[in-house]
Design an enzyme around this catalytic site. Structure first.
Site, PDB file in Angstrom:
ATOM      1  N   GLU A 203     -81.443 -15.477 145.604  1.00 54.35           N
ATOM      2  CA  GLU A 203     -80.241 -15.806 146.352  1.00 54.35           C
ATOM      3  C   GLU A 203     -79.185 -14.736 146.086  1.00 54.35           C
ATOM      4  O   GLU A 203     -78.803 -14.502 144.941  1.00 54.35           O
ATOM      5  CB  GLU A 203     -79.727 -17.183 145.943  1.00 54.35           C
ATOM      6  CG  GLU A 203     -78.620 -17.721 146.813  1.00 54.35           C
ATOM      7  CD  GLU A 203     -78.267 -19.164 146.486  1.00 54.35           C
ATOM      8  OE1 GLU A 203     -77.700 -19.842 147.365  1.00 54.35           O
ATOM      9  OE2 GLU A 203     -78.565 -19.613 145.352  1.00 54.35           O
TER      10      GLU A 203
ATOM     11  N   ARG B 168     -66.721 -34.197 149.482  1.00 52.09           N
ATOM     12  CA  ARG B 168     -68.049 -34.621 149.939  1.00 52.09           C
ATOM     13  C   ARG B 168     -68.700 -35.583 148.949  1.00 52.09           C
ATOM     14  O   ARG B 168     -69.598 -36.337 149.309  1.00 52.09           O
ATOM     15  CB  ARG B 168     -68.941 -33.390 150.161  1.00 52.09           C
ATOM     16  CG  ARG B 168     -70.215 -33.705 150.935  1.00 52.09           C
ATOM     17  CD  ARG B 168     -70.830 -32.461 151.521  1.00 52.09           C
ATOM     18  NE  ARG B 168     -71.527 -31.654 150.534  1.00 52.09           N
ATOM     19  CZ  ARG B 168     -72.135 -30.508 150.823  1.00 52.09           C
ATOM     20  NH1 ARG B 168     -72.104 -30.028 152.056  1.00 52.09           N
ATOM     21  NH2 ARG B 168     -72.751 -29.820 149.882  1.00 52.09           N
TER      22      ARG B 168
ATOM     23  N   LYS C  54     -65.782 -33.085 137.344  1.00 53.05           N
ATOM     24  CA  LYS C  54     -65.562 -31.793 136.688  1.00 53.05           C
ATOM     25  C   LYS C  54     -65.658 -30.699 137.740  1.00 53.05           C
ATOM     26  O   LYS C  54     -66.736 -30.336 138.196  1.00 53.05           O
ATOM     27  CB  LYS C  54     -66.605 -31.512 135.605  1.00 53.05           C
ATOM     28  CG  LYS C  54     -66.279 -30.255 134.774  1.00 53.05           C
ATOM     29  CD  LYS C  54     -67.497 -29.549 134.270  1.00 53.05           C
ATOM     30  CE  LYS C  54     -68.187 -28.746 135.321  1.00 53.05           C
ATOM     31  NZ  LYS C  54     -67.377 -27.603 135.846  1.00 53.05           N
TER      32      LYS C  54
ATOM     33  N   GLU D 164     -77.795 -30.915 144.721  1.00 59.52           N
ATOM     34  CA  GLU D 164     -77.755 -29.934 145.808  1.00 59.52           C
ATOM     35  C   GLU D 164     -77.763 -28.572 145.130  1.00 59.52           C
ATOM     36  O   GLU D 164     -76.765 -28.147 144.560  1.00 59.52           O
ATOM     37  CB  GLU D 164     -76.503 -30.145 146.667  1.00 59.52           C
ATOM     38  CG  GLU D 164     -76.581 -29.435 148.011  1.00 59.52           C
ATOM     39  CD  GLU D 164     -75.939 -28.057 147.981  1.00 59.52           C
ATOM     40  OE1 GLU D 164     -76.721 -27.076 147.883  1.00 59.52           O
ATOM     41  OE2 GLU D 164     -74.720 -27.952 148.039  1.00 59.52           O
TER      42      GLU D 164
ATOM     43  N   CYS E 183     -74.183 -21.624 149.756  1.00 54.69           N
ATOM     44  CA  CYS E 183     -75.583 -21.970 149.481  1.00 54.69           C
ATOM     45  C   CYS E 183     -76.442 -21.973 150.738  1.00 54.69           C
ATOM     46  O   CYS E 183     -77.656 -21.761 150.672  1.00 54.69           O
ATOM     47  CB  CYS E 183     -75.668 -23.319 148.775  1.00 54.69           C
ATOM     48  SG  CYS E 183     -74.897 -24.675 149.684  1.00 54.69           S
TER      49      CYS E 183
END
Length: 470
Positions: free
Chosen positions: A371, A152, A167, A243, A277
């Site tokens: 989260e 992506r 990385k 992101e 996510c």
């Protein structure tokens, strides 16, 4: 390392890659540091000018070839993802197909870089607006999508004419290495894609951000790390895409199709074991249908097969298991109750956590505010829409959300009122290479995918051309 060199000869230290379903080492890879990070930029810099001047059609064809090679090797790549990430075989195969699509999409977009031309309103000039590659791009990817996160970012960067240094996460470097080899096979020139595997992410990425030749940072990961990288990027005003974390609400209205809502919940919550996510993190179900929803969802969760070859694989590490366990225990101590729980393998191996559905969860519980990144579905009820939206939008995160409603206008109205960059309307899957992926508030900056993802790797330049009026 470049796309044609799997192990730099000057790297002497290595680190182990572990199978989270067994806890056993499956491979060792080079453990790079600042020297390897600088060498990667050297390589990217040497290739940068020629790659930027490579015709868009050529870049397009190389990306299309990479897409074809990924599909050719889909089973091998999926097996590798399952081995180093723990993702179920079905999820892993789906990820490879999804990941390959970014090469195809940006192969198509590479030849459609937009611009503009027009007269100056005051006369005497013509304005030519073009997009040019931003320059060497540093790409930092997480472990939860070891194929899709690299593609992506690599796809639009190469389409735009940028060379890159990548990385991958230390937990899942093998898939990225395999993709780098496929890019070489596709014909991508030496130095265009450079990969550094490391256990010292801070040292490598800091080296890149301090190097004046690096003009872009694209990071996917936690909000805390993203904030650190943004501060570092500010020192040299490096172009940044972030992101970051999510805390997705999943809203079910009184007139929603419950079968569809439960189907969507199973995807939005349990895909990738909840380590996504965009995963549904907190469920807000209308009070009049809550018990029915809980019964249906609980039945589906209890039937989940957990294991290395099941529908739900392990979490990524023992630390992850501990973190999810603490959130569940905290919720139970605050008054929540277990509605349903799946069974996990009894051999004691691996980092497995039993998928669970919780009811009577307090709105201010840690498991609602944080989260989860695991297969836990905390369910809350609601009656008043204004109060619902206040709860939903109280989070500092705004990546994704889901709305299930029988009336499409109600669903759209709720979706537009939620502070999230992406909202699934009567569907539990959001990501698509043709759509702009990204969030609001502390969930990030910029977008990945779609035309917007290509623009993240370009800068606008305009040429003012003298044009006599007579």
């Amino acid at each position: 390392m470049t796309t044609t060199q799997a192990t730099p000869p000057h790297v002497t230290s290595e680190f182990s890659v572990v199978d989270p379903s067994t806890g056993e080492t499956i491979a060792t890879v080079p453990d790079g540091g600042p020297a390897e990070a600088t060498a990667a930029v050297d390589s990217a810099s040497t290739a940068a000018r020629a790659w930027a001047r490579t015709p868009a059609r050529t870049r397009s064809e190389l990306l299309h070839r990479a897409f074809e090679l990924m599909l050719r090797d889909r089973e091998e790549l999926a097996a590798l993802i399952t081995k180093e990430n723990g993702k179920s075989p079905a999820d892993a195969r789906a990820e490879v197909t999804y990941a390959a699509e970014f090469f195809r999409w940006y192969g198509e977009e590479a030849v459609r870089t937009d611009g503009a031309y027009g007269p100056s309103p005051a006369g005497g000039a013509r304005t030519v607006v073009t997009r040019r590659p931003v320059g060497i791009a540093a790409l930092v990817t997480p472990w939860n999508f070891p194929a899709a996160m690299p593609t992506r970012k690599i796809g639009p960067a190469l389409a735009a004419g940028c060379t890159v240094v990548l990385k991958p996460a230390a937990e899942t470097p093998l898939t990225a290495l395999a993709i780098a080899r496929l890019l070489t096979e596709a014909g991508v020139p030496d130095g265009v894609v450079n990969l550094v595997t490391t256990t010292d992410a801070s040292a490598v990425v800091t080296t890149w951000l301090e190097d004046p030749r690096v003009r872009k940072i694209s990071f996917t990961g936690s909000t805390g790390v993203g904030q650190i990288l943004l501060r570092q990027a500010a020192d040299r005003v490096v172009n940044a895409s972030m992101e970051l974390g999510g805390n997705a609400p999943f809203v079910v209205t009184a007139d929603a199709d419950l079968d569809a809502a439960v189907d969507g919940a199973m995807i939005a919550k349990f895909r990738g074991g909840g380590q996504v996510c965009t995963a549904a993190n907190r469920f807000y179900v209308h009070a009049t249908i809550a018990e029915d929803f809980l019964a249906r969802l609980g039945k589906r969760v209890e039937a989940l097969r957990v294991g290395a070859s099941g529908e739900i694989g392990p979490l990524i590490s023992a630390k992850a298991v501990s973190g999810v366990t603490k959130l569940v225990e905290s919720a139970l101590a605050a008054g929540a109750r277990v509605v349903a729980r799946a069974e996990i393998p009894s051999d004691g191996k691996g980092y497995f956590f039993a998928p669970v559905v919780l009811a009577d969860v307090p709105a201010d519980a840690d498991i609602v505010r944080e989260e989860i990144f695991g297969p836990v579905a905390p369910v809350l009820t609601w009656r008043d829409e204004d109060e619902l939206l206040e709860l939903v939008n109280a989070s500092e995160m705004g990546l994704a959300a889901y709305v299930y409603a029988g009336n499409l206008q109600d669903a759209l109205r709720l979706g537009e009122a939620i502070d999230a960059g992406m909202v699934g309307i009567n569907r539990g899957l959001l990501s698509d290479p043709s759509a702009p992926f990204g969030g609001l508030k502390q969930s990030g900056l910029g977008r990945e995918g779609a035309r917007e993802g290509l623009h993240e790797f370009t800068e606008i330049q305009y040429l003012s051309v003298d044009w006599p009026t007579a």
